[in-house]
Structure formats: structure tokens, C-alpha cells
Design a protein around this motif. Structure first.
Motif: not given
Length: 78
Positions: A1-8, A65-70
């Protein structure tokens, strides 16, 4: 996954990886914003130390975990 506002992901951090078992770690929530929440979706353990109870999240990967941002945002915003 690329870095973004939801993932770093910060692979240059001296503590990376902070939790074993994940191929990629979302470092956006390096310090879990849910630590002080009673209703925690992760898997914290509680340690008795004298007359105090300490929440230990050492084995919890939920905020990383990337999917847990929301889900994290839903629990922070009343």
C-alpha cells in the motif's frame, strides 16, 4: 500500500517493525488513539501492578492494520 492520508509506513524508524506478524505496518497511529477508550476493538491485556491496572497493547496490531483506519475514526468521533 502506498503512503496516503490513511496509511503511512516508516521503514526507516528505529523501532520498525514495532509488532511482529504484520508484513506492512501502518505507522500513522504509532501511539494508539484508542488507548484510553474502554471499548477497544483490539486485543489488549490488563496487568495488575500493585493497586493499579495497566492496559498493555504490546500484542495488539489493530491500529497498525491498513483496513482499520475507518473504524478508528468512528470510535474517536462522537
Amino acid at each position: 500500500m502506498e503512503n496516503s492520508f490513511k496509511y503511512f509506513e516508516n521503514r526507516d524508524c528505529k523501532y520498525y517493525p514495532c509488532h511482529k506478524g504484520l508484513e506492512h505496518i501502518n505507522c500513522l497511529f504509532c501511539y494508539c488513539p484508542l488507548y484510553f477508550k474502554d471499548e477497544c476493538p483490539g486485543n489488549p491485556k490488563y496487568i495488575e501492578k500493585g493497586d493499579k491496572t495497566i492496559k498493555s497493547c504490546i500484542d495488539c496490531t489493530f491500529p497498525h492494520e491498513a483496513d482499520n483506519y475507518g473504524e478508528i475514526l468512528k470510535r474517536l468521533i462522537p
